[in-house]
Design a protein around this motif. Structure first.
Motif, PDB file in Angstrom:
ATOM      1  N   HIS A  16      72.593 111.392  65.507  1.00  0.00           N
ATOM      2  CA  HIS A  16      73.436 112.533  65.137  1.00  0.00           C
ATOM      3  C   HIS A  16      74.885 112.278  65.537  1.00  0.00           C
ATOM      4  O   HIS A  16      75.813 112.547  64.766  1.00  0.00           O
ATOM      5  N   ALA A  17      75.098 111.736  66.724  1.00  0.00           N
ATOM      6  CA  ALA A  17      76.459 111.441  67.179  1.00  0.00           C
ATOM      7  C   ALA A  17      77.139 110.439  66.254  1.00  0.00           C
ATOM      8  O   ALA A  17      78.317 110.591  65.899  1.00  0.00           O
ATOM      9  N   LEU A  18      76.406 109.419  65.826  1.00  0.00           N
ATOM     10  CA  LEU A  18      76.977 108.415  64.928  1.00  0.00           C
ATOM     11  C   LEU A  18      77.269 109.000  63.550  1.00  0.00           C
ATOM     12  O   LEU A  18      78.195 108.565  62.868  1.00  0.00           O
ATOM     13  N   ARG A  23      82.308 105.434  64.179  1.00  0.00           N
ATOM     14  CA  ARG A  23      83.063 104.443  64.942  1.00  0.00           C
ATOM     15  C   ARG A  23      83.477 104.975  66.322  1.00  0.00           C
ATOM     16  O   ARG A  23      84.312 104.367  66.998  1.00  0.00           O
ATOM     17  N   ALA A  24      82.878 106.066  66.754  1.00  0.00           N
ATOM     18  CA  ALA A  24      83.164 106.556  68.107  1.00  0.00           C
ATOM     19  C   ALA A  24      82.719 105.515  69.118  1.00  0.00           C
ATOM     20  O   ALA A  24      81.704 104.840  68.937  1.00  0.00           O
ATOM     21  N   SER A  25      83.463 105.366  70.205  1.00  0.00           N
ATOM     22  CA  SER A  25      83.120 104.378  71.224  1.00  0.00           C
ATOM     23  C   SER A  25      81.808 104.772  71.907  1.00  0.00           C
ATOM     24  O   SER A  25      81.456 105.951  71.998  1.00  0.00           O
ATOM     25  N   ILE A  29      80.403 108.454  73.224  1.00  0.00           N
ATOM     26  CA  ILE A  29      79.089 108.967  72.835  1.00  0.00           C
ATOM     27  C   ILE A  29      78.237 109.209  74.071  1.00  0.00           C
ATOM     28  O   ILE A  29      77.570 110.246  74.194  1.00  0.00           O
ATOM     29  N   ALA A  30      78.247 108.246  75.002  1.00  0.00           N
ATOM     30  CA  ALA A  30      77.450 108.387  76.216  1.00  0.00           C
ATOM     31  C   ALA A  30      77.856 109.615  77.013  1.00  0.00           C
ATOM     32  O   ALA A  30      77.008 110.328  77.565  1.00  0.00           O
ATOM     33  N   GLY A  31      79.162 109.884  77.065  1.00  0.00           N
ATOM     34  CA  GLY A  31      79.641 111.056  77.786  1.00  0.00           C
ATOM     35  C   GLY A  31      79.119 112.341  77.189  1.00  0.00           C
ATOM     36  O   GLY A  31      78.750 113.276  77.922  1.00  0.00           O
ATOM     37  N   VAL A  32      79.080 112.417  75.868  1.00  0.00           N
ATOM     38  CA  VAL A  32      78.575 113.618  75.193  1.00  0.00           C
ATOM     39  C   VAL A  32      77.065 113.737  75.357  1.00  0.00           C
ATOM     40  O   VAL A  32      76.529 114.829  75.577  1.00  0.00           O
ATOM     41  N   ALA A  35      74.143 110.348  78.968  1.00  0.00           N
ATOM     42  CA  ALA A  35      73.318 109.178  79.266  1.00  0.00           C
ATOM     43  C   ALA A  35      74.223 108.032  79.691  1.00  0.00           C
ATOM     44  O   ALA A  35      75.394 107.976  79.292  1.00  0.00           O
ATOM     45  N   PRO A  36      73.717 107.086  80.485  1.00  0.00           N
ATOM     46  CA  PRO A  36      74.528 105.924  80.862  1.00  0.00           C
ATOM     47  C   PRO A  36      74.962 105.139  79.629  1.00  0.00           C
ATOM     48  O   PRO A  36      74.188 104.997  78.663  1.00  0.00           O
ATOM     49  N   GLU A  37      76.189 104.632  79.658  1.00  0.00           N
ATOM     50  CA  GLU A  37      76.715 103.901  78.514  1.00  0.00           C
ATOM     51  C   GLU A  37      75.850 102.683  78.180  1.00  0.00           C
ATOM     52  O   GLU A  37      75.590 102.394  77.009  1.00  0.00           O
TER      53      GLU A  37
END
Length: 348
Positions: A16-18, A23-25, A29-32, A35-37
């Motif tokens: 969903h984030a993608l 092209r979000a880093s 995405i991990a921050g939203v 979860a760990p990057e």
């Protein structure tokens, strides 16, 4: 995308984030996602290496002076596989699918708009192809559903999480000629689009090599093309991974007075993965994803039946998808030092 996979909650939230920003880093995405990057990166590469998920860059045909066509091809029984394989290799085709029954297939084709011939050379070539008995092409006048992503894969994030992934951007201009003039389109942009169609998350250095631009120019051009509505990013994933294995194509004969109401209803319906107003006998074409044949019946008998102005409805079940939005990828193979990454497109 032929391999099976089970998508857990984190996979679905990542997808969903993608879809919101392909092209979000990974750090963003991990921050939203909370979860760990490293975990997010591993999940994405696992899914992409298995050909389950990938991000593809897509270009709005109208904004670069081209047309999209939905094409139905009737073949001799022993020719359908060969025709499908030939179409898969072309860079101007997408959404190729043999239909259940074995002698018909469908695809989307992009052609130049200049001149009065449109896609005639390609269609004439198809008609001369051994084993092809008939070709019916309908020009896409306006997509009305599914352009921003199928709702079946965009339910995993809360509204606040979706907002956190959005970058404020100007609305695309209504004047298509002005948009194209503002964004610009040339050979370098064609090469950029071709590489992003293979991998929408291709790194800037790779894109700079392909286009001959500097890294800063690549970033600026991608931003300009996105702002002008020329370029957008889509998550290419088989809906069967979300529990919707049955895909049907619908051709709807809709009276002109009811077009607006019918298309608005289709755009809100979670079963509809794509819909467009087209030329031809049926003025509306739609792709529908269902859990089973009973769900498809309910869609036809209840939801479509409740809409005004729909006359004849033709439906067909897809046997398989030979090609989706982006170029067909080969499964990853062991690499020797110096070779490029996995999953290059066939025919390139």
């Amino acid at each position: 995308m032929t391999q099976s996979a089970t998508l857990d909650t984190l996979d679905r939230r990542l997808i969903h984030a993608l879809q919101i920003d392909g092209r979000a880093s990974f750090s963003r995405i991990a921050g939203v996602l909370g979860a760990p990057e490293r975990t997010v990166i591993r999940r994405y590469h696992r899914l992409r290496s298995a050909l389950v998920v990938r991000v593809v860059g897509l270009v709005d045909s109208r904004r670069i002076g081209k047309l999209d066509w939905f094409v139905r091809i009737d073949c001799a029984p022993d020719a359908a596989d060969a025709v499908t394989a030939a179409l898969v290799q072309r860079s101007d085709t997408s959404w190729i699918a043999p239909l259940v029954g074995g002698t018909r297939l469908t695809c989307m084709v992009r052609t130049p708009i200049e001149g009065s011939d449109g896609g005639r050379p390609l269609f004439d070539h198809l008609l001369r192809t051994q084993g092809v008995r008939d070709v019916e092409a309908s020009c896409v006048l306006r997509p009305v559903a599914g352009v921003g992503g199928w709702a079946g894969r965009t339910r995993a994030l809360e509204a606040s999480e979706q907002t956190a992934l959005l970058d404020p951007a100007p609305e695309p201009p209504d004047d298509l000629e002005a948009a194209r003039a503002e964004a610009g389109w040339g050979e370098a942009e064609e090469r950029l689009a071709g590489e992003l169609a293979l991998d929408g998350r291709a790194d800037i250095a790779q894109l700079a090599t392909v286009t001959g631009w500097s890294a800063s120019t690549v970033r600026r051009r991608i931003a300009a093309l996105r702002a002008a509505g020329v370029l957008h990013f889509e998550v290419d994933v088989d809906p069967s991974h979300f529990g919707f294995p049955l895909e049907a194509l619908l051709w709807l004969e809709v009276s002109p007075a009811a077009l607006a109401e019918v298309t608005q209803a289709l755009s809100r319906n979670t079963a509809v993965t794509f819909a467009a107003v087209t030329t031809g006998r049926a003025s509306v074409f739609a792709m529908v994803q269902c859990r089973d044949t009973s769900a498809l019946y309910d869609f036809l008998a209840d939801e479509l039946a409740a809409l005004p102005g729909i006359g004849r409805v033709e439906s067909a079940l897809i046997q398989r998808r030979a090609k989706r939005a982006g170029p067909l990828l080969l499964p990853p193979v062991p690499q020797r030092p110096g070779e490029r990454g996995p999953g290059r497109a066939q025919g390139r």
